[in-house]
Scaffold this motif. Structure first.
Motif, mmCIF file in Angstrom:
data_model
loop_
_atom_site.group_PDB
_atom_site.id
_atom_site.type_symbol
_atom_site.label_atom_id
_atom_site.label_comp_id
_atom_site.label_asym_id
_atom_site.label_seq_id
_atom_site.Cartn_x
_atom_site.Cartn_y
_atom_site.Cartn_z
ATOM 1 N N ASN A 191 -16.716 1.185 3.783
ATOM 2 C CA ASN A 191 -15.429 0.607 4.153
ATOM 3 C C ASN A 191 -14.659 0.193 2.910
ATOM 4 O OD1 ASN A 191 -15.952 0.413 7.148
ATOM 5 N ND2 ASN A 191 -17.670 -0.749 6.344
ATOM 6 N N TYR A 192 -13.411 0.643 2.813
ATOM 7 C CA TYR A 192 -12.574 0.344 1.647
ATOM 8 C C TYR A 192 -11.153 0.048 2.091
ATOM 9 C CZ TYR A 192 -16.202 2.250 -1.383
ATOM 10 O OH TYR A 192 -17.387 2.476 -2.040
ATOM 11 N N GLU A 193 -10.409 -0.596 1.214
ATOM 12 C CA GLU A 193 -8.962 -0.711 1.372
ATOM 13 C C GLU A 193 -8.339 -0.333 0.037
ATOM 14 O OE1 GLU A 193 -8.169 -5.434 0.499
ATOM 15 O OE2 GLU A 193 -8.499 -4.796 2.544
ATOM 16 N N VAL A 194 -7.114 0.103 0.077
ATOM 17 C CA VAL A 194 -6.429 0.537 -1.134
ATOM 18 C C VAL A 194 -6.111 -0.689 -1.983
ATOM 19 C CG1 VAL A 194 -4.400 1.691 -2.060
ATOM 20 C CG2 VAL A 194 -5.490 2.556 0.021
ATOM 21 N N ALA A 195 -6.554 -0.682 -3.239
ATOM 22 C CA ALA A 195 -6.318 -1.793 -4.152
ATOM 23 C C ALA A 195 -5.350 -1.414 -5.273
ATOM 24 C CB ALA A 195 -7.647 -2.276 -4.745
ATOM 25 N N GLY A 196 -5.006 -0.157 -5.372
ATOM 26 C CA GLY A 196 -4.091 0.317 -6.408
ATOM 27 C C GLY A 196 -4.072 1.823 -6.380
ATOM 28 N N GLY A 197 -3.199 2.416 -7.178
ATOM 29 C CA GLY A 197 -3.152 3.861 -7.227
ATOM 30 C C GLY A 197 -1.831 4.360 -7.754
ATOM 31 N N SER A 198 -1.528 5.589 -7.406
ATOM 32 C CA SER A 198 -0.340 6.261 -7.892
ATOM 33 C C SER A 198 0.248 7.090 -6.767
ATOM 34 C CB SER A 198 -0.725 7.172 -9.061
ATOM 35 O OG SER A 198 0.311 8.060 -9.374
ATOM 36 N N SER A 199 1.546 7.258 -6.784
ATOM 37 C CA SER A 199 2.194 8.077 -5.768
ATOM 38 C C SER A 199 2.034 9.561 -6.036
ATOM 39 C CB SER A 199 3.683 7.739 -5.680
ATOM 40 O OG SER A 199 4.314 8.141 -6.875
ATOM 41 N N GLY A 200 1.649 9.909 -7.269
ATOM 42 C CA GLY A 200 1.475 11.310 -7.618
ATOM 43 C C GLY A 200 2.761 11.994 -8.022
ATOM 44 N N THR A 201 3.867 11.278 -8.031
ATOM 45 C CA THR A 201 5.138 11.863 -8.453
ATOM 46 C C THR A 201 5.576 11.237 -9.760
ATOM 47 O OG1 THR A 201 6.405 10.244 -7.159
ATOM 48 C CG2 THR A 201 5.876 12.334 -6.096
ATOM 49 N N PRO A 202 6.104 12.040 -10.671
ATOM 50 C CA PRO A 202 6.519 11.489 -11.965
ATOM 51 C C PRO A 202 7.742 10.573 -11.800
ATOM 52 C CG PRO A 202 7.101 13.808 -11.798
ATOM 53 C CD PRO A 202 6.305 13.458 -10.572
ATOM 54 N N ASP A 203 7.808 9.591 -12.672
ATOM 55 C CA ASP A 203 8.989 8.712 -12.701
ATOM 56 C C ASP A 203 10.196 9.488 -13.135
ATOM 57 O OD1 ASP A 203 7.536 6.500 -11.938
ATOM 58 O OD2 ASP A 203 7.183 5.808 -13.979
ATOM 59 N N GLU A 204 11.304 9.195 -12.530
ATOM 60 C CA GLU A 204 12.558 9.803 -12.956
ATOM 61 C C GLU A 204 13.289 8.784 -13.807
ATOM 62 O OE1 GLU A 204 14.776 11.987 -10.182
ATOM 63 O OE2 GLU A 204 13.054 12.429 -8.935
ATOM 64 N N GLY A 205 13.754 9.196 -14.921
ATOM 65 C CA GLY A 205 14.424 8.192 -15.702
ATOM 66 C C GLY A 205 14.844 8.667 -16.960
#
Length: 113
Positions: free
Chosen positions: A99-113
């Protein structure tokens, strides 16, 4: 908060294709469950015998509602059993749920800027 359930299934060498076949036969069975967010069956690419079934749920209550539902019981029976026949021989030798819950991560899309 999304809850993650990982079923670590020990599958002896040579039995993995049968496990994959059984999961494919019931593909989509959980898709309409309230709070269900996604599913993956992961096959090991090394010498491990553990396959992982990963499901994501809106919250623990959604998962528990599914586990106690008639749809859960029916979805874990084979087509042969649903037709009145005997259950097929198990493919796995062991299974445990993590059993886990999401504690962090990435959206997988690069930042636009």
């Amino acid at each position: 908060m999304t809850t993650i359930k990982i079923n670590a299934i020990t599958v002896p060498a040579g039995s993995g294709s049968e496990l994959a076949h059984r999961f494919a036969a019931r593909a989509g069975a959980v898709d309409d469950a309230d709070g269900f967010e996604g599913f993956e069956l992961l096959r090991p690419t090394d010498d491990r015998e553990q396959w992982l079934v990963i499901t994501r749920w809106r919250d623990e209550a959604s998962f528990q509602a599914w586990v106690t539902s008639p749809a859960f019981a029916d979805g874990h029976r084979s087509a042969v059993e649903r037709a009145g026949g005997d259950a097929p021989r198990p493919v796995s030798t062991h299974s445990e749920v993590w059993n886990y819950e999401v504690a962090g991560g990435s959206s997988g899309t690069p930042d636009e800027g």
